[in-house]
Design a protein around this motif. Structure first.
Motif, PDB file in Angstrom:
ATOM      1  N   GLY A 523       0.897  -1.246  -0.171  1.00 51.30           N
ATOM      2  CA  GLY A 523      -0.007   0.014  -0.134  1.00 51.30           C
ATOM      3  C   GLY A 523       0.726   1.281  -0.159  1.00 51.30           C
ATOM      4  N   ILE A 524       2.014   1.152   0.805  1.00 48.94           N
ATOM      5  CA  ILE A 524       2.873   2.443   0.909  1.00 48.94           C
ATOM      6  C   ILE A 524       3.770   2.614  -0.567  1.00 48.94           C
ATOM      7  CG2 ILE A 524       4.871   3.342   1.982  1.00 48.94           C
ATOM      8  CD1 ILE A 524       4.033   1.645   4.460  1.00 48.94           C
ATOM      9  N   HIS A 525       4.257   1.493  -0.850  1.00 49.00           N
ATOM     10  CA  HIS A 525       5.300   1.633  -1.987  1.00 49.00           C
ATOM     11  C   HIS A 525       4.979   1.225  -3.545  1.00 49.00           C
ATOM     12  CE1 HIS A 525       8.136   2.385   0.945  1.00 49.00           C
ATOM     13  NE2 HIS A 525       8.094   1.224   1.666  1.00 49.00           N
ATOM     14  N   GLY A 526       3.489   0.433  -3.486  1.00 49.95           N
ATOM     15  CA  GLY A 526       3.280   0.169  -4.765  1.00 49.95           C
ATOM     16  C   GLY A 526       3.042  -1.400  -4.982  1.00 49.95           C
ATOM     17  N   ALA A 588       1.432   3.928   8.458  1.00 48.13           N
ATOM     18  CA  ALA A 588       1.668   3.644   7.106  1.00 48.13           C
ATOM     19  C   ALA A 588       1.251   4.753   6.261  1.00 48.13           C
ATOM     20  CB  ALA A 588       0.932   2.483   6.726  1.00 48.13           C
ATOM     21  N   LYS A 589       0.189   5.369   6.678  1.00 43.40           N
ATOM     22  CA  LYS A 589      -0.096   6.472   5.634  1.00 43.40           C
ATOM     23  C   LYS A 589       0.528   7.689   5.847  1.00 43.40           C
ATOM     24  CE  LYS A 589      -4.406   9.224   4.678  1.00 43.40           C
ATOM     25  NZ  LYS A 589      -5.876   9.707   4.859  1.00 43.40           N
ATOM     26  N   TYR A 590       1.069   7.965   7.146  1.00 41.58           N
ATOM     27  CA  TYR A 590       1.743   9.292   7.417  1.00 41.58           C
ATOM     28  C   TYR A 590       3.041   8.941   7.677  1.00 41.58           C
ATOM     29  CZ  TYR A 590      -2.851  11.379   7.640  1.00 41.58           C
ATOM     30  OH  TYR A 590      -4.295  11.645   7.324  1.00 41.58           O
ATOM     31  N   GLN A 643     -12.440  -6.861   5.590  1.00 44.53           N
ATOM     32  CA  GLN A 643     -12.460  -5.463   6.606  1.00 44.53           C
ATOM     33  C   GLN A 643     -11.141  -5.074   5.709  1.00 44.53           C
ATOM     34  OE1 GLN A 643     -12.757  -6.794  10.440  1.00 44.53           O
ATOM     35  NE2 GLN A 643     -15.023  -6.871  10.071  1.00 44.53           N
ATOM     36  N   MET A 644      -9.860  -5.799   5.773  1.00 48.22           N
ATOM     37  CA  MET A 644      -8.828  -5.357   5.521  1.00 48.22           C
ATOM     38  C   MET A 644      -8.596  -4.538   3.823  1.00 48.22           C
ATOM     39  SD  MET A 644      -5.713  -5.133   6.521  1.00 48.22           S
ATOM     40  CE  MET A 644      -4.068  -4.659   6.187  1.00 48.22           C
ATOM     41  N   ALA A 645      -9.652  -5.141   3.092  1.00 51.83           N
ATOM     42  CA  ALA A 645      -9.654  -4.478   1.756  1.00 51.83           C
ATOM     43  C   ALA A 645     -10.167  -3.005   1.925  1.00 51.83           C
ATOM     44  CB  ALA A 645     -10.477  -5.517   0.764  1.00 51.83           C
ATOM     45  N   VAL A 646     -11.253  -3.201   2.757  1.00 49.47           N
ATOM     46  CA  VAL A 646     -11.755  -1.612   3.091  1.00 49.47           C
ATOM     47  C   VAL A 646     -10.752  -0.691   3.395  1.00 49.47           C
ATOM     48  CG1 VAL A 646     -13.743  -0.408   4.035  1.00 49.47           C
ATOM     49  CG2 VAL A 646     -14.190  -2.764   3.133  1.00 49.47           C
ATOM     50  N   PHE A 647     -10.269  -1.141   4.385  1.00 49.56           N
ATOM     51  CA  PHE A 647      -9.053  -0.367   5.371  1.00 49.56           C
ATOM     52  C   PHE A 647      -8.330   0.277   4.297  1.00 49.56           C
ATOM     53  CE2 PHE A 647     -10.197  -2.453   9.585  1.00 49.56           C
ATOM     54  CZ  PHE A 647     -11.000  -1.452   9.963  1.00 49.56           C
ATOM     55  N   LEU A 648      -7.724  -0.676   3.780  1.00 50.19           N
ATOM     56  CA  LEU A 648      -6.439  -0.178   2.404  1.00 50.19           C
ATOM     57  C   LEU A 648      -7.014   0.533   1.532  1.00 50.19           C
ATOM     58  CD1 LEU A 648      -4.888  -3.782   2.401  1.00 50.19           C
ATOM     59  CD2 LEU A 648      -3.902  -1.919   3.596  1.00 50.19           C
ATOM     60  N   LYS A 650      -9.428   2.770   1.212  1.00 46.60           N
ATOM     61  CA  LYS A 650      -9.839   4.038   1.710  1.00 46.60           C
ATOM     62  C   LYS A 650      -8.323   4.752   2.496  1.00 46.60           C
ATOM     63  CE  LYS A 650     -14.670   3.387   3.039  1.00 46.60           C
ATOM     64  NZ  LYS A 650     -15.434   3.573   4.151  1.00 46.60           N
ATOM     65  N   THR A 651      -7.527   4.037   3.008  1.00 51.05           N
ATOM     66  CA  THR A 651      -6.274   4.494   3.574  1.00 51.05           C
ATOM     67  C   THR A 651      -5.317   5.248   2.603  1.00 51.05           C
ATOM     68  OG1 THR A 651      -6.452   3.236   5.641  1.00 51.05           O
ATOM     69  CG2 THR A 651      -4.179   4.307   4.897  1.00 51.05           C
ATOM     70  N   PHE A 652      -5.207   4.053   1.436  1.00 53.88           N
ATOM     71  CA  PHE A 652      -4.268   4.806   0.433  1.00 53.88           C
ATOM     72  C   PHE A 652      -4.943   5.235  -0.953  1.00 53.88           C
ATOM     73  CE2 PHE A 652      -1.928   1.333   2.728  1.00 53.88           C
ATOM     74  CZ  PHE A 652      -1.034   1.982   3.361  1.00 53.88           C
ATOM     75  N   ASN A 653      -6.309   5.447  -0.908  1.00 59.40           N
ATOM     76  CA  ASN A 653      -7.069   5.990  -2.017  1.00 59.40           C
ATOM     77  C   ASN A 653      -6.931   5.363  -3.123  1.00 59.40           C
ATOM     78  OD1 ASN A 653      -8.982   7.840  -2.961  1.00 59.40           O
ATOM     79  ND2 ASN A 653      -7.571   9.274  -3.287  1.00 59.40           N
TER      80      ASN A 653
END
Length: 655
Positions: A523-526, A588-590, A643-648, A650-653
């Motif tokens: 999610g952070i790096h691609g 991870a987002k910030y 739930q993890m799919a939703v979190f990720l 939304k977090t990483f847009n």
């Protein structure tokens, strides 16, 4: 393996002798017979034919004769594969000609049902779901011994789970409601009689099936299969056939979905798909011009137009999807994805409800079960790439027809693939007589915004494209997190939890801390990110250097997103809680240095002072979570992969 018994017409001679004194059908008193109605369809260059049988409780098969008026008298098709009572007369002249009992039908009803209209329900076929394995049996006529048009591997690979294999096809068309995993092929076998013996037999389908299937007796345990595709090495009677065959095989008596294929039937896989559709109980649709093969939007009608758009060098022309009416009667459309607008004489208007339906149906007042269906088709997706265009397609459904669905083609020019049958933005279909209309208002990301009217009742809905690619078998159309799971997959952050024989996501399984490390770093790096090698150690005593996720776990710690679970451990196989996940996501987002604002108390089960209170509340403030319901967050519950799919996402847009 038990000896197989093939039940055909064992009592025919006795029956003919008994009824012979009665003369022709016209001289007899009415009689009744009861049994299972079996309809079979023949498809060929010269047109289509339909045959009817009654399978009695004693397994005797009777040919059922119905004239055109009887066929169209009201819903014979809806009785296929149901127990019926037929009133009529024995036709001794036809019985002698057909070499089998022939019964001239005058009326037909569900067995033990009240007399009256034949149409007892609007069910054309029983629902088809789950595993539907088929066996292909390759049989050749002894007078054409050298002709083997295709190899065993050709027929085996035809059922492949990759494009354009039949398992891949039926999974896409059914939205993963069915699969044909476990299907295979056997042969070639030599039939005991010359081709002329079968083709000149009025009951050649039954005789040919009995002999072809018998040749595979020692090699196949038939109760393991739902359907039988028979592949012959020479032309049959000018038709490929599909429907059901009633047999006793390996001690089990019943109706097997069955097709009879000449070489031209299996040289283009679209024909196999069409005939298997008949095996599932599907009828033809048409264009309303008195033809059978003129609806370019349906594999159960025009399988040949636009083959240049979708062909394979090995398996030839490939089939498009069938229409939504057919998918619905087979049970492939979840109830929540079908919008029904009933007639009302009161002024009622439903506000636009975003979120696409797969189809709309508009019942026609006073017509019994007749209706219009509305669907969106897109010729850039999957097997519907074969289609002539994209837009809203409307069918008029009349159950009294043997081809109930007729595509609405407003210009009447006989071409169902042009603008007359494709409804675009700004266009409106109107049935003035029944006060029904369909207006295409706008294109959406996944389909079209449509306004539909039935009497004084209006609704505005979104109808999504019929062809949808569902990558995961265990994430169905109506699964609550489907869109998020598919976005995660499209972003390359997940490849699922199981890859063979079908791709699974395991949405209800918990996410382990090892899996989480991969999710977060991608999610952070691609999606293409690969962490550095572990080298000497991971930094955690419970994560050895050869652990499958060792490099990911070490990198997560290097980036300051985790310090482990305590005492120098990481606890890689422990599932992540929703409270822990809030910290992981925001760091991870910030960055590892990020600290959220102080909490005010948003969730009833996360009081101020809870160890992860501010992290959980910030997750809610940013719209990444709305909790688990009723004002709660459920902080100690494990995070599921859904739930993890939703979190990720939304977090990483993620797109």
């Amino acid at each position: 393996m038990q000896r197989k018994v093939f039940v055909l017409f064992s009592t025919f001679i006795l029956l003919v002798l008994l009824i012979a004194p009665l003369g022709t059908a016209g001289a007899q008193a009415q009689q009744t017979i009861t049994g299972i109605l079996n309809i079979r369809w023949g498809d060929g260059p010269s047109g289509s034919v339909t045959t009817y049988q009654i399978i009695a409780d004693n397994k005797q098969t009777t040919v059922l004769q119905m004239d055109t008026a009887m066929e169209s008298s009201g819903g014979v098709l809806t009785l296929n594969q149901k127990r019926v009572t037929v009133t009529g007369k024995w036709d001794t002249a036809l019985s002698a000609l057909e070499a089998a009992p022939v019964f001239q039908a005058e009326s037909i009803n569900l067995a033990d049902s009240p007399s009256g209209s034949v149409l007892q329900s609007n069910s054309v076929s029983a629902a088809v779901s789950g595993s539907q394995p088929w066996i292909s049996i390759m049989c050749k006529f002894p007078d054409y011994p050298a002709q083997e048009p295709a190899s065993l591997s050709y027929f085996q690979d035809m059922y492949s789970s990759t494009y354009p294999g039949l398992n891949h096809y039926w999974q896409e068309v059914s939205y993963n409601a069915i699969n044909v995993l476990g299907s295979t092929a056997v042969g070639w076998y030599v039939l005991p009689q010359a081709r002329s013996y079968y083709i000149n037999n009025p009951n050649f389908l039954d005789v040919l099936a009995a002999d072809c299937i018998a040749q595979a007796d020692n090699d196949v345990y038939f109760p393991s299969y739902q359907g039988i595709n028979m592949m012959f090495n020479y032309e049959l009677d000018g038709f490929a056939w599909g429907g059901s065959q009633y047999l006793e095989l390996d001690g089990v008596y019943g109706g097997w979905s069955t097709t009879w294929e000449p070489p031209w039937g299996y040289s283009d896989i679209t024909v196999i798909a069409h005939e298997m559709g008949h095996g599932f109980g599907l009828p033809h649709s048409s264009g309303g011009y008195g033809q059978t093969y003129d609806n370019q939007w349906d594999v159960m009608s025009d399988t040949w137009s636009n083959c240049y758009r979708l062909s394979d060098p090995t398996y030839g022309c490939i089939g498009q999807h069938t229409i939504m009416f057919h998918k619905d009667i087979l049970g492939w459309i979840p109830a929540g994805l079908k919008y029904t607008l009933n007639y009302s004489n009161a002024d009622v208007s439903d506000a636009f409800n975003p979120g696409a339906y797969l189809m709309a149906e508009i019942p026609i007042l006073g017509s019994g079960f007749n209706l219009y269906t509305v669907e969106a088709r897109n010729n850039t997706v999957g097997y519907d790439s074969k289609l002539p265009g994209q837009g809203i397609i409307i069918h008029e459904i009349d159950y009294s027809r043997m081809n109930p669905a007729h595509v609405v083609d407003i210009d009447g020019n006989g071409n169902t693939g042009d603008a007359g049958a494709i409804w675009k933005v700004g266009e409106t279909f109107t049935d003035l007589a029944n006060n029904i209309s369909v207006s295409v208002l706008a294109a959406t990301t996944d389909g079209y915004q449509v306004s539909i009217q039935n009497g004084a009742q209006f609704a505005t809905i979104e109808i999504g494209h019929s062809a949808q690619i569902l990558p995961f078998v265990d994430v169905p159309l109506n699964y609550w997190a489907k869109g998020y799971v598919e976005r995660l997959y499209a972003a390359g952050i997940t490849g699922g939890c199981v890859t063979t024989p079908s791709l699974l996501y395991c949405p209800e399984s918990g996410v382990t801390r090892a899996q989480m490390a991969i999710f977060l770093l991608k999610g952070i790096h691609g999606s293409g990110y690969v962490p550095p090698a572990v080298d000497a150690g991971t930094g955690f005593t419970d994560v050895p250097v050869d652990y499958w996720a060792a490099a990911w776990i070490k990198q997560l710690a290097i980036e300051g997103i985790t310090s482990g679970c305590g005492d120098g451990n990481y606890c890689p196989e422990t599932t992540v809680t929703r409270a822990q996940m809030s910290i992981f996501l925001l760091k991870a987002k910030y960055s590892s240095a990020y600290t959220p604002p102080n909490p005010i108390g948003v969730f009833t089960d996360v009081p101020v002072g809870y160890w992860a209170d501010k992290w959980i509340e910030q997750l809610a403030v940013e719209g990444i979570t709305s909790g688990c319901g009723a004002g709660t967050y459920c902080p100690d519950n494990s995070v599921t992969r859904a739930q993890m799919a939703v979190f990720l996402v939304k977090t990483f847009n993620l797109p």
